[in-house]
Enzyme design. Structure first.
Site, PDB file in Angstrom:
ATOM      1  N   ASP A   1       0.930  -1.354   0.115  1.00 42.79           N
ATOM      2  CA  ASP A   1       0.176   0.040   0.030  1.00 42.79           C
ATOM      3  C   ASP A   1       0.889   1.371   0.073  1.00 42.79           C
ATOM      4  O   ASP A   1       0.466   2.182  -0.669  1.00 42.79           O
ATOM      5  CB  ASP A   1      -1.003  -0.036   1.159  1.00 42.79           C
ATOM      6  CG  ASP A   1      -1.973   0.918   1.068  1.00 42.79           C
ATOM      7  OD1 ASP A   1      -2.572   1.188   0.081  1.00 42.79           O
ATOM      8  OD2 ASP A   1      -2.217   1.571   2.225  1.00 42.79           O
TER       9      ASP A   1
ATOM     10  N   HIS B   1       4.647   4.723  -2.799  1.00 42.81           N
ATOM     11  CA  HIS B   1       5.025   6.462  -2.150  1.00 42.81           C
ATOM     12  C   HIS B   1       6.159   6.177  -1.641  1.00 42.81           C
ATOM     13  O   HIS B   1       6.922   7.299  -2.093  1.00 42.81           O
ATOM     14  CB  HIS B   1       3.651   6.472  -1.099  1.00 42.81           C
ATOM     15  CG  HIS B   1       2.476   6.593  -1.369  1.00 42.81           C
ATOM     16  ND1 HIS B   1       2.022   6.797  -2.952  1.00 42.81           N
ATOM     17  CD2 HIS B   1       1.499   6.085  -0.831  1.00 42.81           C
ATOM     18  CE1 HIS B   1       0.711   6.581  -2.952  1.00 42.81           C
ATOM     19  NE2 HIS B   1       0.446   6.118  -1.787  1.00 42.81           N
TER      20      HIS B   1
HETATM   21  C1  BG6 Z   1      -3.076   5.660  -0.273  1.00 43.41           C
HETATM   22  C2  BG6 Z   1      -3.104   4.535   0.641  1.00 43.41           C
HETATM   23  O1  BG6 Z   1      -2.497   5.537  -1.396  1.00 43.41           O
HETATM   24  O2  BG6 Z   1      -2.174   6.591   0.504  1.00 43.41           O
HETATM   25  C3  BG6 Z   1      -3.856   4.608   1.840  1.00 43.41           C
HETATM   26  O3  BG6 Z   1      -3.864   3.547   0.007  1.00 43.41           O
HETATM   27  C4  BG6 Z   1      -3.170   5.969   2.695  1.00 43.41           C
HETATM   28  O4  BG6 Z   1      -3.715   3.617   2.606  1.00 43.41           O
HETATM   29  C5  BG6 Z   1      -2.940   7.055   1.681  1.00 43.41           C
HETATM   30  O5  BG6 Z   1      -3.814   6.411   3.881  1.00 43.41           O
HETATM   31  C6  BG6 Z   1      -1.898   8.267   2.362  1.00 43.41           C
HETATM   32  O6  BG6 Z   1      -2.257   9.259   1.548  1.00 43.41           O
HETATM   33  P1  BG6 Z   1      -1.899  10.855   2.337  1.00 43.41           P
HETATM   34  O7  BG6 Z   1      -1.724  11.796   1.186  1.00 43.41           O
HETATM   35  O8  BG6 Z   1      -3.138  11.084   3.144  1.00 43.41           O
HETATM   36  O9  BG6 Z   1      -0.709  10.840   3.086  1.00 43.41           O
END
Ligand code: BG6
Length: 481
Positions: A229, A234
């Site tokens: 995930d 990321h």
């Molecule tokens: C998403 C995930 O890609 O990114 C989620 O699937 C996560 O689980 C989210 O909560 C976090 O994104 P941000 O921008 O809120 O840090």
């Protein structure tokens, strides 16, 4: 420039929680090219007006300042349309084609905000319908596949229908303003480049901590876990931005070539090094914002006894001349002590200190969340004469304040880029596959290891083993320094 933007999965969570609000912000900021049409497609039969009313209701759940007034929504809703679409029916794609041809806008962006297992089917059907001409772009939302094989299969189908320059694989972290700043900091200034290497940097830490739990996404999350995930995409994308060589031009392929080289230089995991260098955890009951919260396995739609990881910390290295031997620590998790996303560059201490007891190394902190900014931690003189001492100070750049009027959210930025055809902040298929290749040995090792994730209490910084991982090299996570 005229555009049509089509959301597949038009009634889904991603569309109403993230995409429509982002688009509305772009509209409010006057950044959305005038005269565009936005089409939501989904399974239910409903009129444009019914969809607009439904979406207006959903906007009530959006953060206060980002909510439209009635008048703003009415103007925004003029662009909004809805069509029923059964994704398995070729004639529904033919109808979509007719709808798009009514106007023949300069560009048509097809955003697949559906479950990824539908991507191959949708792309194939788009190809059959001839919805792959050069003016068409397709945006693919993560997770792109479940492992290397499934990602390759999706990419194979996407490539059989679209050219690579038509495929916009989104990683919304790349749209965050601080990531833009990281590029500007590294490649727009001469100051840091000479220091951006193993001779000056002791270690780099990337933390993507969330205070929220899995909420209502238990079934999705349990099939996914933190590694797929957050780490595969990321966290690794941020790592590439930190570690890449200066690209020769500010263009998509020049940047993505350099990012790919970093991914290829990451130290490969073996079963043994997974045991040593990767920590997985799962939250138990604890607190969040002072309130008691349940553990992961008590969350809705999570099977009892689940072994799914909600936390990962790992140590890796980028095996090239610039970074040889410098540990890169990555950490992410749900129900941690705070919502905090940051990259910390820890510099080496001075080689010789003339201030006894004061040899605190410099560090550069790139804050992505909750605030977006940059802190440079230095030592400065404090007091005079006998009392003179060094004290830590930080140069603090608050980009939210400095550039308040120009701040653009991640999805807003990326949607506008997709409409404009700018690929710089989208992930190329070879990058994405290389990231899967790198995480797969971790998944394999875990599938053989029955001890499962280590427990941690909700509201903490994860299992103690994550601190030990860094302490082993003589370092500490940022909040422990
Ligand atoms: C998403 C995930 O890609 O990114 C989620 O699937 C996560 O689980 C989210 O909560 C976090 O994104 P941000 O921008 O809120 O840090």
């Amino acid at each position: 420039m005229s555009f049509d933007l089509v959301f597949f999965g038009g009634t889904g969570d991603l569309t109403w929680r993230k995409l429509m609000p982002a688009l509305f912000q772009a509209f409010r900021h006057g950044k959305l090219p005038a005269g565009g049409r936005i089409l939501a497609v989904a399974r239910d039969e409903q009129s444009d007006d019914k969809y607009r009313a439904w979406l207006k209701d959903r906007f009530q759940e959006v953060e206060g300042a980002k909510r439209p007034t009635d008048e703003e929504f009415a103007r925004f809703a003029d662009m909004l349309h809805y069509r029923r679409m059964d994704l398995s029916q070729p004639e529904h794609y033919a109808k979509l084609k007719t709808w798009l041809e009514e106007r023949n806008a300069d560009t048509a962006v097809l955003y697949l905000a559906t479950s990824p297992h539908l991507f191959p089917q949708i792309c194939e059907q788009l190809g059959v319908a001839g919805l792959n001409t050069p003016r068409i772009r397709v945006v693919l939302e993560k997770p792109l596949g479940h492992d290397l094989k499934s990602a390759q299969e999706i990419n194979r189908v996407v490539r059989s229908v679209f050219s690579e320059t038509q495929a916009f694989r989104i990683d919304h972290y790349l749209g965050k303003p601080s990531v833009q700043n990281l590029m500007a900091l590294r490649f727009g200034n001469a100051l840091f480049e000479p220091l951006w290497r193993r001779e000056s940097i002791a270690n780099i830490q990337i933390t993507l901590a969330e205070a929220i739990g899995v909420g209502t996404r238990g079934d999705f999350y349990d099939r996914t876990g933190a590694l797929r995930d957050m780490v595969q995409n990321h966290a690794l994308q941020l790592l590439t931005m930190i570690a890449m060589e200066p690209p020769s031009r500010n263009d998509a392929d020049a940047i993505r070539d350099e990012k790919l080289k970093v991914l290829r230089s990451l130290k490969p995991f073996t079963e043994e090094s997974v045991g040593r260098d990767v920590v997985r955890g799962q939250y138990r009951a604890g607190t969040a914002g002072g309130q008691p919260v349940v553990g992961y396995s008590q969350e809705v739609k999570v099977p009892a006894g689940s072994q799914c990881e909600t936390f990962v910390a790992l140590r890796t290295e980028v095996q090239n001349w610039r970074w040889a031997g410098v540990p890169f620590y990555l950490r992410t998790g749900k129900r941690l002590a705070a919502r905090d996303a940051q990259i910390v560059v820890n510099f080496r201490p001075t080689p010789h200190s003339i201030f006894p007891g004061h040899n605190q190394p410099n560090k550069l902190v790139i804050n992505l969340q909750p605030e977006d900014g940059l802190e440079l931690h230095l030592l400065a003189a404090k007091g005079t004469g006998q009392q003179e001492q060094l004290a830590p100070v930080s140069l603090d750049l608050d980009f939210d304040k400095a550039f308040a009027e120009n701040r653009v959210g991640a999805y807003e930025r990326l949607l506008l880029d997709a409409i404009a055809g700018r690929l710089n902040l989208f992930v190329r298929s070879d990058e994405q596959e290389q990231a899967w290749r790198w995480v797969e040995p971790i998944l394999d090792a875990w599938s053989k290891d029955t001890t499962g994730p280590r427990p941690y209490a909700a509201g903490t910084w994860g299992p103690a083993a994550a601190s030990a991982l860094v302490a082993r090299d003589g370092f500490a996570w940022s909040e422990e320094q």
